[in-house]
Design a protein around this motif. Structure first.
Motif, PDB file in Angstrom:
ATOM      1  N   SER A   1      36.372  52.183  46.141  1.00  0.00           N
ATOM      2  CA  SER A   1      38.199  51.798  45.809  1.00  0.00           C
ATOM      3  C   SER A   1      38.081  50.233  46.019  1.00  0.00           C
ATOM      4  O   SER A   1      39.038  49.889  44.496  1.00  0.00           O
ATOM      5  CB  SER A   1      39.134  52.255  46.653  1.00  0.00           C
ATOM      6  N   ASN A   2      37.980  49.747  46.976  1.00  0.00           N
ATOM      7  CA  ASN A   2      37.860  47.786  46.783  1.00  0.00           C
ATOM      8  C   ASN A   2      36.906  47.081  45.560  1.00  0.00           C
ATOM      9  O   ASN A   2      37.760  46.301  45.116  1.00  0.00           O
ATOM     10  CB  ASN A   2      37.030  47.877  47.812  1.00  0.00           C
ATOM     11  N   SER A   3      36.020  47.950  44.383  1.00  0.00           N
ATOM     12  CA  SER A   3      35.688  47.307  43.448  1.00  0.00           C
ATOM     13  C   SER A   3      37.167  47.655  42.512  1.00  0.00           C
ATOM     14  O   SER A   3      36.634  46.953  42.059  1.00  0.00           O
ATOM     15  CB  SER A   3      34.701  48.112  43.257  1.00  0.00           C
ATOM     16  N   ALA A   4      37.411  48.768  42.180  1.00  0.00           N
ATOM     17  CA  ALA A   4      38.052  49.209  41.323  1.00  0.00           C
ATOM     18  C   ALA A   4      39.286  48.152  41.704  1.00  0.00           C
ATOM     19  O   ALA A   4      40.212  47.114  40.977  1.00  0.00           O
ATOM     20  CB  ALA A   4      39.052  50.513  41.555  1.00  0.00           C
ATOM     21  N   ASP A   5      40.394  47.992  42.400  1.00  0.00           N
ATOM     22  CA  ASP A   5      40.756  46.793  43.128  1.00  0.00           C
ATOM     23  C   ASP A   5      40.681  45.513  43.228  1.00  0.00           C
ATOM     24  O   ASP A   5      41.505  44.931  42.378  1.00  0.00           O
ATOM     25  CB  ASP A   5      41.356  46.941  45.008  1.00  0.00           C
ATOM     26  N   ARG A   6      39.699  45.323  43.217  1.00  0.00           N
ATOM     27  CA  ARG A   6      39.448  43.806  42.826  1.00  0.00           C
ATOM     28  C   ARG A   6      39.080  43.346  41.441  1.00  0.00           C
ATOM     29  O   ARG A   6      39.697  42.635  41.104  1.00  0.00           O
ATOM     30  CB  ARG A   6      37.785  43.323  43.192  1.00  0.00           C
ATOM     31  N   LEU A   7      38.524  43.946  40.768  1.00  0.00           N
ATOM     32  CA  LEU A   7      38.860  44.695  39.596  1.00  0.00           C
ATOM     33  C   LEU A   7      40.269  44.428  39.005  1.00  0.00           C
ATOM     34  O   LEU A   7      40.057  43.325  37.708  1.00  0.00           O
ATOM     35  CB  LEU A   7      38.501  45.379  38.701  1.00  0.00           C
ATOM     36  N   ALA A   8      40.966  45.022  39.476  1.00  0.00           N
ATOM     37  CA  ALA A   8      42.380  44.983  39.087  1.00  0.00           C
ATOM     38  C   ALA A   8      43.479  43.664  39.097  1.00  0.00           C
ATOM     39  O   ALA A   8      43.329  43.481  38.528  1.00  0.00           O
ATOM     40  CB  ALA A   8      43.424  46.215  39.339  1.00  0.00           C
ATOM     41  N   GLY A   9      42.664  43.053  40.547  1.00  0.00           N
ATOM     42  CA  GLY A   9      43.312  41.446  40.598  1.00  0.00           C
ATOM     43  C   GLY A   9      42.614  40.758  39.786  1.00  0.00           C
ATOM     44  O   GLY A   9      43.785  39.910  39.632  1.00  0.00           O
ATOM     45  N   TYR A  10      41.646  40.618  39.741  1.00  0.00           N
ATOM     46  CA  TYR A  10      41.004  40.193  38.302  1.00  0.00           C
ATOM     47  C   TYR A  10      41.180  39.896  37.584  1.00  0.00           C
ATOM     48  O   TYR A  10      41.834  39.310  36.683  1.00  0.00           O
ATOM     49  CB  TYR A  10      39.512  39.937  38.725  1.00  0.00           C
ATOM     50  N   ARG A  11      42.023  41.010  36.780  1.00  0.00           N
ATOM     51  CA  ARG A  11      42.408  40.239  35.866  1.00  0.00           C
ATOM     52  C   ARG A  11      43.564  40.484  35.661  1.00  0.00           C
ATOM     53  O   ARG A  11      44.864  39.823  34.617  1.00  0.00           O
ATOM     54  CB  ARG A  11      43.039  42.500  35.201  1.00  0.00           C
ATOM     55  N   ARG A  12      44.581  40.858  37.078  1.00  0.00           N
ATOM     56  CA  ARG A  12      46.270  40.694  36.947  1.00  0.00           C
ATOM     57  C   ARG A  12      46.721  38.921  36.704  1.00  0.00           C
ATOM     58  O   ARG A  12      47.183  38.318  36.503  1.00  0.00           O
ATOM     59  CB  ARG A  12      46.279  41.302  38.246  1.00  0.00           C
ATOM     60  N   ALA A  13      45.830  38.481  37.568  1.00  0.00           N
ATOM     61  CA  ALA A  13      44.777  36.483  37.854  1.00  0.00           C
ATOM     62  C   ALA A  13      45.165  36.169  36.538  1.00  0.00           C
ATOM     63  O   ALA A  13      45.576  35.021  36.081  1.00  0.00           O
ATOM     64  CB  ALA A  13      44.302  36.766  38.479  1.00  0.00           C
ATOM     65  N   LEU A  14      44.086  36.683  35.755  1.00  0.00           N
ATOM     66  CA  LEU A  14      44.027  36.119  34.511  1.00  0.00           C
ATOM     67  C   LEU A  14      45.293  36.336  34.050  1.00  0.00           C
ATOM     68  O   LEU A  14      45.463  34.984  33.094  1.00  0.00           O
ATOM     69  CB  LEU A  14      42.867  37.313  33.268  1.00  0.00           C
ATOM     70  N   GLU A  15      45.416  37.539  33.662  1.00  0.00           N
ATOM     71  CA  GLU A  15      46.892  37.653  32.103  1.00  0.00           C
ATOM     72  C   GLU A  15      48.098  36.616  32.808  1.00  0.00           C
ATOM     73  O   GLU A  15      49.171  35.306  32.462  1.00  0.00           O
ATOM     74  CB  GLU A  15      47.848  38.965  32.964  1.00  0.00           C
ATOM     75  N   ALA A  16      48.409  36.167  34.452  1.00  0.00           N
ATOM     76  CA  ALA A  16      48.961  35.335  35.239  1.00  0.00           C
ATOM     77  C   ALA A  16      48.617  33.680  35.148  1.00  0.00           C
ATOM     78  O   ALA A  16      50.050  32.716  34.816  1.00  0.00           O
ATOM     79  CB  ALA A  16      49.149  35.453  36.572  1.00  0.00           C
TER      80      ALA A  16
END
Length: 312
Positions: A161-176
């Motif tokens: 789950s931590n891998s999926a979480d980091r991917l989600a955070g990565y994508r959200r940060a790029l968008e932001a």
């Protein structure tokens, strides 16, 4: 009877007491058996086990460590039925059918257990986790703030789950940050230093094509492997590119340059998981999943595009 026991300096047998209470006195810990990996020298496992062991000792429990092979049948409930353990902590749990079935059996039969650094959001399984999504967001925003515009992400297997979480955070940060998401900048490692080292050639090629100028690795071991591998191609972290890891392991302070990373409270996660199981009367939990905050530690490896100072 009590006077006689006192005169004879009688000490009750802990084994006999446990037998009378039908308790083992053991807190079980499931660990993955990874070939050629010295598990106890790995920062992640050593920190969690240190926290678990400290809390277990405080409550008069011993640790029973059990290694699970990747293809081995999950029979967690049998550990309770045979009275080997009174409670169970599972490390290295993976989102796979056999694992889900074994955990569901524990939950259905009311056996006390807790996952650490892994969770199943749609299930009621108790877990102590860290806010990896927020941490990943912080790292990528930091890289963008340093001037990086083409940030690669080296992730671990998505069964965690931590891998999926980091991917989600990565994508959200790029968008932001107003940066595009490019799947070609996602690299798959397995959380080992070797996997980072092996990815270095591909990343070096991408950097020379102008496709990567910053890298976020899902843990420090992979980041260190990347740093070492890119050095063989004449590329230096903090000079030719920005690099960040995750964990704030001891190795992050020993690299040259020192590694920007996320501090994850693994020791506290282990303590809270054990406390949740062994001190249920002392603690209350509003949710089955407890998430702990992480902290960005800025060091020299991300000074490529700006000036920052070490927080040590």
């Amino acid at each position: 009877m009590l006077e006689a026991a006192e005169r004879l300096h009688y000490v009750p047998s802990a084994l006999a007491q446990r037998f009378a209470r039908r308790k083992s006195g053991n807190l079980g810990v499931i660990l993955p058996l990874v070939p050629k990996v010295r598990l106890f020298s790995t920062y992640y496992f050593s920190e969690i086990l240190s926290g678990v062991g400290e809390e277990a000792g405080r409550h008069g429990y011993d640790l029973l460590l059990m290694f699970r092979k990747p293809d081995e049948k999950r029979e967690y409930a049998m550990l309770f039925r045979t009275q080997k353990v009174d409670a169970l902590i599972v490390l290295g749990s993976r989102d796979e059918p056999d694992e889900r079935q074994a955990l569901a059996e524990l939950w259905r039969d009311g056996y006390p257990f807790c996952l650490v650094n892994q969770r199943f959001d749609e299930e009621p399984f108790p877990a102590v986790d860290a806010d990896h999504e927020s941490g990943s967001f912080q790292v990528v925003r930091h890289l963008a703030g340093q001037g990086c515009r083409r940030i690669a992400f080296v992730n671990g297997p998505l069964v965690y789950s931590n891998s999926a979480d980091r991917l989600a955070g990565y994508r959200r940060a790029l968008e932001a940050s107003g940066l595009p998401f490019d799947p070609k900048r996602i690299y798959a490692g397995n959380y080992s230093r070797k996997s980072g080292l092996e990815l270095a050639a591909s990343i070096a090629d991408a950097m020379r094509r102008g496709e990567v100028d910053g890298i976020f690795a899902g843990n420090d071991r992979m980041a260190i492997g990347i740093m070492q591998g890119l050095r063989e191609f004449g590329l230096e972290a903090g000079a030719d590119y920005a690099l960040a890891g995750c964990d704030d392991s001891e190795g992050a302070r020993m690299t040259d340059p020192q590694l920007t990373t996320l501090s994850v409270p693994f020791d506290r996660m282990g303590k809270l998981a054990a406390r949740r199981l062994l001190a249920a009367d002392e603690t209350t939990w509003d949710t089955p999943i407890l998430k702990l905050p992480v902290e960005l530690i800025v060091r020299a490896s991300t000074e490529r595009f700006g000036s920052s100072s070490t927080t040590d």
